[in-house]
Design an enzyme around this catalytic site. Structure first.
Site, PDB file in Angstrom:
ATOM      1  CB  ALA C 250      19.752 -49.531 -33.275  1.00  0.00           C
ATOM      2  CG  HIS C 251      21.537 -53.498 -30.350  1.00  0.00           C
ATOM      3  ND1 HIS C 251      21.759 -55.317 -30.204  1.00  0.00           N
ATOM      4  CD2 HIS C 251      21.625 -53.225 -31.418  1.00  0.00           C
ATOM      5  CE1 HIS C 251      22.543 -55.216 -31.572  1.00  0.00           C
ATOM      6  NE2 HIS C 251      22.678 -54.627 -32.612  1.00  0.00           N
TER       7      HIS C 251
END
Lengths: 350, 350, 350
Positions: C250-251
């Site tokens: 994920a980011h």
């Protein structure tokens, strides 16, 4: 200018009647054999002209209220059926066969799209369909009746067997051999490097992946599923293996014929799964293990040792409201201590 | 020859001042309204000209040391702010709206790339953008303002609603209808066959998947997420549903408006999820279950029965060092026996 | 007309002899240095001319029966070897290096395929290979020796470092910078929007994702793996990080050098993983957590708090036959009550 066309798959494609269906599939018929069937639908949504089915007893209430023209069902449900019916020993299978008559998936259109890039020494059967933006690498073979849909990438030394269908954007990286009638959904990647690494002086050393992937006849591979090629030997799927979406099959895995794996399950390297196994969604099998034939693993279970006996196996804990779960989970952290105390109190020596 | 261009998204794109931002978004301002804002950044990294935000109290220490030109924050944090500030009731939302002004994602460039292959009876609005290597099948419709990025495959009988964006390499297999302003990330596959199989005389029989997929307005679909089409009825996402990456949505699932699912979660066939539900990462929902509105499932939990009440639900065990975990896990295998012994010792009859 | 070509990767590509291999890789040799080696295989399958290896003692029985021409093994196994052998301190690494000599993966073929669409201000090194149906966006850079395989989409402001290889159908969405010698397998998506949402008056508000992705030298990214770009700062992989297939990063995640993640694992937003960590298949790490260097997480475990000490960590329960599991799992739901009863009975105050 195209004339308006109905896009509904449930609409008439060819004229079927109850009588013709009964004869074709060996079903009993209660009703007028001349009744036309124009499509299929659920009991709850079927309208005039449409055929529905009843296989699961819990939908019996919907039978009473159905707007279907006719229903495929078991002998014992025929008495309660308010409309015409086709009587089958296995209504679900019978319905599946009838529904296939209404499937609008186009038949293969033989020929190579002008945009496709095909290696000079690849071999594409004239009766195969190669879609736009497809690339086919050296020495690969596409057999008769096969469909390679838009955007597929076929690398070197691959085979797509007769009447197989790669729907769209499928990648066969290298040394992938598909049997006949294999169906591969978009985004699937077969034949990528297995995850082979050796740690050497603090850095990873890549282990070349020189094997391939062999997929038996009549297999189905779901969307975005990945099947790595073997390190030295091949990764192998027996015939009629069915993989749902987003499954990960690591290098050198062997899956026996007729096994089915549900979405998001994962099988680690060199595991060997028997025939007629059922692996639930999001379940996992660790590497180098063996599962006997007819083993069922329930959803999100993790197989950590080989299983020698057929049957159903599970791991995990039941879902609860978060507050209760937190209390119980906190106790799990001390379960061994708890057990020792019980054993001491009850004089159990283990 | 192109002139050198700054590639940093944080750099000036258009002239914004603190005063203009305050007015545009209805925020309080402490500082000089004429101060230009050239970009956005985190409290820790922001430099002169850049705007940062403080929403989570645990970053308050970073506020003191920030190099930002100004900070978006709550009234109660404004007193401690060493630089100019924009005061918001909800600083995170306000910041999101301001940050959008600095997003360099290009606007749609109307037109069809010459490499694209569009069926004669497909309909592409002149105000839509169709990128290179896109194929669009029979009877599909691309509405105004929609972007179909490079390498997308749109099959037959699909609709891409107005102002929707398929970033790149998205597949809509067949009978997929996207509403307006739907955002689909690369690798997503919508409308592949649901996993419908019947066992018949020792072989799998494929059940045709004749339904479609309906996606409401303002939905977002993550990279490599898969949404299968329905068997007879459709698979349905209500409006404003947000799916992260690598999620698997099986056939005939219905997801209520405004629900959000985190990465790698999976929902099995015909499950029905309510509105405003939150499904954690790698969580699973078994088939045919129902979740009420406003149900939250924590990460890697498995929902094995319908949930009728809003609230938070969990399964699994806490992580521990492997040695402790092994001891406790071994006891779990005999938990029922343990419980019986306790019950016998303490005279509990259950 | 192409002349028939052997497609087997194990076949002769160039003349190697035991003596030459021993000298090249600094190995001991027992046997005739002039013996030619024509390929590599497993102990069980190797035939005349082929080289096998023995690293894991449990395959020692296969050594006795091997048909290999020669075997790479440890000094202590050399005495039992019925054929010639190459003696190595680390036979697996030595074999990996030798096997690479027989890897038929073609070297880069410099040049841009005529079907590729390259932005006017992108920069492609003349010594890079750009395959068919590739699109490369504004301001992106492809360095010398890099391969961008068929169907890849490179968005704007991306860099593919020297000698990196994007096998096929890889997407770099925007602001993705790959170092040198990075290998990315088909279907991987790097740089898609992070999953950033704010709830505002009952609707989701998208938070723009303005950061990028930075991937260090010598990383490997598996098939259909996704790495989102950061919200403001970048998502970062250190050098020599190895990701298997179908992993979700994920980011704003940061992964330290030399860590390896197995298939289907997932790391939530802003988590920070140390160096030399090993994450098992289908494991998960929640957002904003930190893992120290040299932490190992076993398969399907969920990390719910930061881990400060190196070592091995696990969660979950052992797999059992479903009947036993059901009984135990039912007790788990009341584990806290059970523990309280024990504590009461044994006078423990907790």
């Amino acid at each position: 200018m195209a004339t308006p066309t109905s896009t509904a798959p449930h609409a008439v494609r060819s004229p079927h009647t109850l009588g013709a269906l009964a004869e074709r599939f060996g079903l009993g018929l209660r009703g007028d054999p001349a009744t036309p069937v124009t499509g299929v639908a659920t009991l709850a949504r079927a309208a005039a002209g449409q055929l529905a089915f009843l296989a699961n007893p819990r939908y019996r209430a919907e039978l009473m209220a159905t707007g279907a023209e006719a229903v495929v069902l078991r002998e014992e449900d025929a008495g309660e059926c308010p409309v015409a019916c086709l009587v089958a020993r296995d209504p679900y299978s019978a319905f599946a066969r009838i529904a296939a008559l209404f499937d609008p998936t186009p038949a293969p259109r033989a020929g190579v799209h002008p945009s496709a890039v095909v290696a000079a020494d690849a071999r594409v059967d004239p009766a195969a369909e190669i879609g736009p933006f497809v690339s086919i690498g050296a020495r690969s073979v596409i057999e008769a009746g096969a469909v390679v849909g838009p955007g597929c990438v076929i690398g070197e030394d691959c085979t797509v067997g007769a009447d197989s269908r790669l729907v769209a954007r499928v990648t066969l990286v290298t040394r992938v051999r598909l049997g006949a009638r294999v169906l591969v959904h978009p985004g699937a990647v077969l034949g990528a490097d297995g995850f082979g690494l050796a740690m050497e002086q603090g850095r990873w050393l890549k282990v070349p992946q020189l094997g391939g992937v062999v997929v038996g006849d009549d297999c189905e591979i779901g969307a975005n599923t990945t099947i790595d090629r073997g390190a030295l030997d091949d990764t192998v799927l027996g015939e009629d293996v069915r993989l749902d979406n987003q499954i990960q099959i690591a290098h050198n895995v062997v899956i026996g014929a007729h096994s089915a794996l549900a979405g998001c399950s994962a099988v680690a390297g060199s595991a060997k799964i028997g025939r007629y196994c059922l692996i639930g969604g999001s379940a996992g099998v660790l590497g180098h293990l063996e599962l006997a034939d007819r083993v069922t693993i329930t959803a999100m279970s993790l197989v950590t040792h080989s299983i020698r006996e057929p049957g159903e196996y599970s791991s995990g804990t039941p879902i609860q409201d978060n507050r209760s779960w937190r209390r119980n989970a906190a106790r799990f952290k001390h379960l061994d201590t708890l057990a020792r105390r019980i054993n001491a109190a009850t004089k159990d020596p283990t």
